[in-house]
Design a protein around this motif. Structure first.
Motif, PDB file in Angstrom:
ATOM      1  N   UNK A  71      38.427  40.363  31.089  1.00 28.66           N
ATOM      2  CA  UNK A  71      38.973  41.305  32.074  1.00 28.66           C
ATOM      3  C   UNK A  71      39.511  40.580  33.299  1.00 28.66           C
ATOM      4  N   UNK A  72      38.811  39.522  33.722  1.00 23.47           N
ATOM      5  CA  UNK A  72      39.292  38.740  34.863  1.00 23.47           C
ATOM      6  C   UNK A  72      40.616  38.074  34.520  1.00 23.47           C
ATOM      7  N   UNK A  73      40.712  37.500  33.329  1.00 20.93           N
ATOM      8  CA  UNK A  73      41.959  36.859  32.899  1.00 20.93           C
ATOM      9  C   UNK A  73      43.095  37.869  32.803  1.00 20.93           C
ATOM     10  N   UNK A  74      42.772  39.057  32.299  1.00 16.72           N
ATOM     11  CA  UNK A  74      43.791  40.110  32.203  1.00 16.72           C
ATOM     12  C   UNK A  74      44.263  40.528  33.585  1.00 16.72           C
ATOM     13  N   UNK A  75      43.324  40.646  34.519  1.00 16.65           N
ATOM     14  CA  UNK A  75      43.689  41.002  35.887  1.00 16.65           C
ATOM     15  C   UNK A  75      44.597  39.944  36.504  1.00 16.65           C
ATOM     16  N   UNK A  76      44.253  38.650  36.307  1.00 13.48           N
ATOM     17  CA  UNK A  76      45.076  37.574  36.849  1.00 13.48           C
ATOM     18  C   UNK A  76      46.476  37.587  36.241  1.00 13.48           C
ATOM     19  N   UNK A  77      46.559  37.862  34.946  1.00 16.92           N
ATOM     20  CA  UNK A  77      47.865  37.906  34.276  1.00 16.92           C
ATOM     21  C   UNK A  77      48.727  39.045  34.803  1.00 16.92           C
ATOM     22  N   UNK A  78      48.110  40.207  35.012  1.00 14.04           N
ATOM     23  CA  UNK A  78      48.868  41.345  35.549  1.00 14.04           C
ATOM     24  C   UNK A  78      49.343  41.076  36.973  1.00 14.04           C
ATOM     25  N   UNK A  79      48.461  40.469  37.781  1.00 12.11           N
ATOM     26  CA  UNK A  79      48.855  40.121  39.145  1.00 12.11           C
ATOM     27  C   UNK A  79      49.998  39.112  39.137  1.00 12.11           C
ATOM     28  N   UNK A  80      49.935  38.141  38.221  1.00 12.82           N
ATOM     29  CA  UNK A  80      50.993  37.143  38.127  1.00 12.82           C
ATOM     30  C   UNK A  80      52.323  37.784  37.755  1.00 12.82           C
ATOM     31  N   UNK A  81      52.280  38.708  36.786  1.00  5.95           N
ATOM     32  CA  UNK A  81      53.517  39.407  36.385  1.00  5.95           C
ATOM     33  C   UNK A  81      54.063  40.253  37.519  1.00  5.95           C
ATOM     34  N   UNK A  82      53.182  40.929  38.254  1.00  6.75           N
ATOM     35  CA  UNK A  82      53.620  41.778  39.347  1.00  6.75           C
ATOM     36  C   UNK A  82      54.264  40.958  40.458  1.00  6.75           C
ATOM     37  N   UNK A  83      53.639  39.821  40.793  1.00  3.30           N
ATOM     38  CA  UNK A  83      54.201  38.966  41.839  1.00  3.30           C
ATOM     39  C   UNK A  83      55.540  38.390  41.391  1.00  3.30           C
ATOM     40  N   UNK A  84      55.642  37.998  40.108  1.00  2.00           N
ATOM     41  CA  UNK A  84      56.901  37.473  39.587  1.00  2.00           C
ATOM     42  C   UNK A  84      57.984  38.543  39.594  1.00  2.00           C
ATOM     43  N   UNK A  85      57.588  39.775  39.283  1.00  2.00           N
ATOM     44  CA  UNK A  85      58.548  40.879  39.313  1.00  2.00           C
ATOM     45  C   UNK A  85      59.053  41.126  40.723  1.00  2.00           C
ATOM     46  N   UNK A  86      58.142  41.093  41.701  1.00  2.24           N
ATOM     47  CA  UNK A  86      58.547  41.275  43.093  1.00  2.24           C
ATOM     48  C   UNK A  86      59.438  40.126  43.555  1.00  2.24           C
ATOM     49  N   UNK A  87      59.124  38.905  43.087  1.00  2.00           N
ATOM     50  CA  UNK A  87      59.944  37.763  43.463  1.00  2.00           C
ATOM     51  C   UNK A  87      61.364  37.898  42.910  1.00  2.00           C
ATOM     52  N   UNK A  88      61.448  38.318  41.633  1.00  2.00           N
ATOM     53  CA  UNK A  88      62.777  38.513  41.049  1.00  2.00           C
ATOM     54  C   UNK A  88      63.533  39.631  41.740  1.00  2.00           C
ATOM     55  N   UNK A  89      62.806  40.687  42.130  1.00  2.00           N
ATOM     56  CA  UNK A  89      63.453  41.798  42.835  1.00  2.00           C
ATOM     57  C   UNK A  89      64.001  41.342  44.177  1.00  2.00           C
ATOM     58  N   UNK A  90      63.225  40.533  44.883  1.00  2.00           N
ATOM     59  CA  UNK A  90      63.687  40.017  46.168  1.00  2.00           C
ATOM     60  C   UNK A  90      64.878  39.095  45.983  1.00  2.00           C
ATOM     61  N   UNK A  91      64.832  38.264  44.929  1.00  2.00           N
ATOM     62  CA  UNK A  91      65.950  37.377  44.650  1.00  2.00           C
ATOM     63  C   UNK A  91      67.198  38.183  44.287  1.00  2.00           C
ATOM     64  N   UNK A  92      66.996  39.269  43.519  1.00  2.00           N
ATOM     65  CA  UNK A  92      68.137  40.108  43.144  1.00  2.00           C
ATOM     66  C   UNK A  92      68.765  40.757  44.374  1.00  2.00           C
TER      67      UNK A  92
END
Length: 345
Positions: free
Chosen positions: A92-113
């Protein structure tokens, strides 16, 4: 944990029976009791330590892993070799970290866009506007030799103004299509007849570019519930893209097909042309807003570089209708397809 306590008690009982008994005198009885308690306590804690040391060590590794993740390293994953509750916690901890990583990457791409959007708008609007200002400055200062040059300056200014208007119209249309307020004005339309009208309108433009248009439309009408103006815009954008990047002289093929996809049926509007090949990375990015391939592909085109929004607008219109736009590319042959469900959405 309960079974470890029971094991400790049993071991202590066995050991206490082995200890030789001394004659029962009052002080000796107290000694025996104390000795039995000490023996029991020692064996209990020894068994407890032996049976729980792996669990404690894993709890410490969980704590260390959480500290690493909390420190910002969201790519770190806690080993999860256990199949018990602690292993589930690690997963569950690993899953949480993976989701947070995807969310941050999505926000980064959105900001870059967003930054790319601002940069694209600034560049695409500045270029024709700079030309307009330059020509107007020449006209204001009467920096022309004769009426012929005057007419050329005016014509260039007008063409640049039209290009600027087209860029603004594309930007407005794309923004409107990608908001939640976008609405379709659906009508019952013969899609075959609509495509025939579009093809007729493009013949003069195609002839000017040294392009011939070949159609393959079904003999029977194909009535669908759709927004005719938006579908016309989507097909227009695919046609303009084909006109810009086709080899010259060349051929553009327009066709309409119906096919079964699973349990549903769909109509596919195909616009095909031959041009310079592009790489896989360029192919993946063709539908991104403001993305433009190498300008040399459009060399000799009378339509200019465009806004980089045409394909994005076409895809947005298709998706509003419950369909999509996709490209099949093979060694310079481009097959753009607007796929629309035949069933009403």
């Amino acid at each position: 944990m309960l079974w470890s306590v029971v094991a400790s008690v049993l071991i202590a009982g066995v050991v206490s029976t082995v200890i030789p008994k001394v004659p029962e005198v009052p002080h000796q009885a107290v000694y025996n009791v104390i000795l039995s308690l000490l023996t029991f306590s020692f064996l209990f804690f020894l068994c407890f330590f032996l049976l729980t040391r792996r669990t404690v060590a894993y709890l410490l590794s969980l704590a260390d892993g959480l500290e690493v993740i909390a420190g910002g390293d969201l790519r770190y994953r806690i080993p999860a070799p256990r199949a018990d509750e602690l292993g589930k916690i690690a997963e569950n901890i690993n899953s949480m970290a993976e989701k947070l990583e995807r969310q941050i990457e999505k926000e980064r791409r959105s900001e870059q866009a967003k930054m790319e959007l601002i940069t694209g708008i600034s560049h695409d609007l500045r270029t024709p506007l700079t030309s307009i200002v330059g020509y107007l400055e020449l006209l204001r200062n009467k920096a022309y030799r004769d009426d012929s040059e005057y007419e050329r300056f005016v014509g260039n200014t007008y063409n640049r103004a039209l290009q600027l208007k087209a860029l603004i119209d594309d930007l407005f249309e794309y923004t409107r299509l990608t908001t939640r307020e976008a609405r379709l004005l659906k009508q019952r339309v013969d899609l075959r007849e609509l495509l025939h009208q579009i093809e007729s309108e493009f013949h003069p433009l195609a002839k000017e570019s040294g392009i011939s248009v070949v159609t393959a439309l079904p003999p029977a009408p194909l009535f669908m519930e759709l927004d005719p103006e938006k579908i016309r815009r989507a097909v227009d954008n695919l046609f303009m893209n084909a006109l810009k990047f086709s080899v010259k002289p060349g051929v553009i093929r327009l066709s309409l097909e119906t096919a079964a996809v699973g349990s549903k049926r769909q109509a596919a509007i195909r616009v095909e042309n031959d041009g310079e090949p592009i790489g896989p990375e360029q192919e993946e990015r063709l539908f991104e807003r403001f993305y433009k391939t190498d300008d040399s592909r459009a060399k000799g085109s009378v339509f200019g570089g465009g806004s980089g929004l045409g394909l994005s607008i076409a895809r947005s219109i298709a998706r509003l209708h419950g369909g999509d736009v996709r490209l099949i590319h093979s060694d310079g042959h481009y097959d753009f397809r607007i796929e629309l469900p035949l069933e009403a959405r």
